[in-house]
Write an enzyme that holds these catalytic residues in place. Structure first.
Site, PDB file in Angstrom:
ATOM      1  CG  PHE A 126      -2.968  -5.657  -2.333  1.00  7.56           C
ATOM      2  CD1 PHE A 126      -3.117  -5.429  -3.687  1.00  7.56           C
ATOM      3  CD2 PHE A 126      -1.960  -4.980  -1.656  1.00  7.56           C
ATOM      4  CE1 PHE A 126      -2.299  -4.523  -4.357  1.00  7.56           C
ATOM      5  CE2 PHE A 126      -1.138  -4.079  -2.319  1.00  7.56           C
ATOM      6  CZ  PHE A 126      -1.309  -3.848  -3.673  1.00  7.56           C
ATOM      7  CG  ASP A 198      -7.003  -3.638   2.868  1.00 13.19           C
ATOM      8  OD1 ASP A 198      -7.591  -2.599   2.531  1.00 13.19           O
ATOM      9  OD2 ASP A 198      -5.838  -3.895   2.514  1.00 13.19           O
ATOM     10  CE1 TYR A 223      -3.031   4.049  -3.226  1.00 14.87           C
ATOM     11  CE2 TYR A 223      -2.028   4.763  -1.161  1.00 14.87           C
ATOM     12  CZ  TYR A 223      -2.263   3.781  -2.101  1.00 14.87           C
ATOM     13  OH  TYR A 223      -1.762   2.525  -1.907  1.00 14.87           O
ATOM     14  CE  LYS A 224      -5.856   0.920  -3.301  1.00 15.26           C
ATOM     15  NZ  LYS A 224      -5.113   0.688  -4.529  1.00 15.26           N
ATOM     16  NE  ARG A 372      -7.307  -3.431 -11.339  1.00 16.92           N
ATOM     17  CZ  ARG A 372      -6.584  -3.077 -10.275  1.00 16.92           C
ATOM     18  NH1 ARG A 372      -6.864  -3.590  -9.090  1.00 16.92           N
ATOM     19  NH2 ARG A 372      -5.593  -2.219 -10.383  1.00 16.92           N
TER      20      ARG A 372
HETATM   21  C1  LIG Z   1      -6.139  -3.975  -0.836  1.00 13.32           C
HETATM   22  C2  LIG Z   1      -4.928  -3.080  -0.747  1.00 13.32           C
HETATM   23  N1  LIG Z   1      -4.317  -2.911   0.447  1.00 13.32           N
HETATM   24  C3  LIG Z   1      -3.221  -2.129   0.566  1.00 13.32           C
HETATM   25  C4  LIG Z   1      -2.684  -1.478  -0.536  1.00 13.32           C
HETATM   26  C5  LIG Z   1      -1.401  -0.687  -0.438  1.00 13.32           C
HETATM   27  O1  LIG Z   1      -1.381   0.181   0.581  1.00 13.32           O
HETATM   28  P1  LIG Z   1      -0.135   1.141   0.915  1.00 13.32           P
HETATM   29  O2  LIG Z   1       0.708   1.258  -0.314  1.00 13.32           O
HETATM   30  O3  LIG Z   1      -0.793   2.428   1.307  1.00 13.32           O
HETATM   31  O4  LIG Z   1       0.609   0.543   2.026  1.00 13.32           O
HETATM   32  C6  LIG Z   1      -3.305  -1.611  -1.780  1.00 13.32           C
HETATM   33  C7  LIG Z   1      -2.753  -0.885  -2.943  1.00 13.32           C
HETATM   34  O5  LIG Z   1      -3.179  -0.973  -4.054  1.00 13.32           O
HETATM   35  C8  LIG Z   1      -4.437  -2.435  -1.883  1.00 13.32           C
HETATM   36  O6  LIG Z   1      -5.031  -2.615  -3.066  1.00 13.32           O
END
Ligand SMILES: Cc1ncc(COP(=O)(O)O)c(C=O)c1O
Length: 411
Positions: A126, A198, A223-224, A372
């Protein structure tokens, strides 16, 4: 052929069905398959936030810090969700956002494994994960180096005596490929490196066993799938062996051993709490608490059963009913290799997601041709999956997605 009756029979056995009513019904009722981006809202979240604003901010003012559990929330939330993560209750805290937690723990992990400058990650991890690693290497002026692999099969060749940290997403945000956590952690540790996961696309969708599976560090979004609401705090986990090896990277006052001593010198708190930074985000933590109270009622085995059942049902339905309409499942077909969502491909994917939206099915499009479906075990039923695929069939058979009104694709 999978029938609606079969889906309803699975719903009759659903151990998490009792939670469906705990989620708010939006004004425009939808089948919500976007929990991999933003989870649905617990029904009592608005009242809880409202009560905090009135009884807390309006009435108690600064006394709120003494009357309520605002200061303790970061670890109370961690305790409430730790069973889903396979962690001890006091090994998880909620704070900041995922990007900040990635930085805090990546820099910490890199520092506690000295003489090993290389961080191994995936080129198509990501973006924020990879940017954080690039930013750390930049900040350290070349002392840390990034080694990026293009495919999971390349990991073992990338390991060596110079590798300090292996930094991976447990589940890929595009394909939903799930790394085997135990096997990978063991291989990484065997070569003397630490492993940092992660779990943003896993936590709250599938049960995980951080400690048993050898994770050294982990983070994830609130939040997911965890349904913590807009701007929800992220979580972080540190294996007990590593918790007191060094100062945290951001030595904020909330991570001090005695916050209200106002001591002139920094001394880190015991355990993971040293990674707290500044004042907690009280409103966001309050909304997250509504979700945490639901998660306390969820047994990891029930979460696992429900997610697997939804995910396998979706694969069966897509293959049976949509293959001849140009749909190809691109997530791994072996369930053990899949995470929270399922990805499939169609040449008109962007417009198809818009046409689905018009029929009340919320999903997400990823360029160039992927859709998705995020599978939250908390608020989706098997009948919902059946209906979503039925509407997809309708969109594809009628070719309605080709109409100009679906040409503009929303984010
Ligand atoms: C794998 C992954 N890590 C981190 C994040 C983003 O995290 P944040 O915006 O809370 O820093 C996302 C957001 O979709 C994600 O999919």
């Amino acid at each position: 052929m999978v029938t609606l009756a079969h889906c309803q029979a699975l719903d009759a056995r659903d151990p998490l069905a009792f939670l469906h009513a705990s989620f708010a019904k939006p004004q425009e009722d939808t089948i919500y398959l976007d929990g991999n981006s933003v989870g649905a809202m617990p029904a009592d979240a608005p009242d809880r936030v409202h009560a905090l604003l009135t009884q807390g901010w309006r009435d108690a003012r600064r006394r709120g810090w003494s009357y309520f559990d605002w200061l303790e929330k970061p670890w109370l939330l961690g305790q409430a969700l730790s069973h889903l993560l396979g962690a001890r209750p006091h090994d998880v805290i909620f704070s900041d956002n995922t990007s900040v937690n990635l930085f805090k723990l990546l820099a910490y992990a890199w520092k506690i494994n000295p003489q090993r400058p290389v961080i191994v990650s995936e080129r198509y991890n990501f973006p924020t994960d990879i940017y954080i690693a690039q930013g750390l290497a930049h900040f350290l002026d070349g002392q840390a180096q990034l080694r990026l692999i293009d495919h999971p099969d390349e990991l073992s060749a990338a390991l060596g005596p110079d590798v300090g940290v292996v930094y991976l997403s447990h589940v890929d945000y595009r394909s939903s490929y799930r790394w085997p956590m135990r096997q990978t952690s063991q291989a990484v540790n065997a070569c003397g490196a630490l492993v940092f996961w992660d779990l943003s696309h896993a936590a709250g969708a599938i049960p995980v066993e951080l400690q048993a599976d050898g994770a050294d560090f982990a983070v994830g979004c609130g939040y997911k799938y965890l349904c913590g609401g807009p701007g929800a705090p992220a979580w972080l986990y540190v294996h007990p062996h590593h918790q007191e090896k060094d100062w945290p990277v951001i030595a904020g006052w909330m991570g001090h051993e005695d916050i209200f001593a106002f001591a002139p010198n920094y001394a880190p708190s015991a355990g993971v709490r040293r990674h707290l930074t500044g004042s907690p985000s009280i409103l966001a933590n309050q909304a997250m608490s509504a979700a945490a109270d639901l998660w306390k009622q969820v047994k990891p085995a029930d979460l696992g059963w429900k997610h697997q059942s939804l995910s396998e049902l979706l694969v069966d339905l897509l293959r049976e009913r949509c293959a001849h309409l140009g749909v190809t499942v691109t997530s791994p077909l072996d369930y053990a290799q899949r995470g929270g969502h399922l990805t499939f491909r169609h040449p008109g994917a962007g417009s198809v997601t818009e046409a689905l939206l018009a029929l009340g099915v919320v999903s997400s499009f990823r360029k160039p041709d992927s859709i998705r479906f995020g599978l939250s075990p908390l608020y989706l039923s098997h009948a919902d999956i059946w209906t979503a695929v039925d509407r997809l069939v309708q969109v594809l058979e009628t070719k309605v997605w080709k109409e100009p009104r679906f040409a503009k694709v929303s984010v």
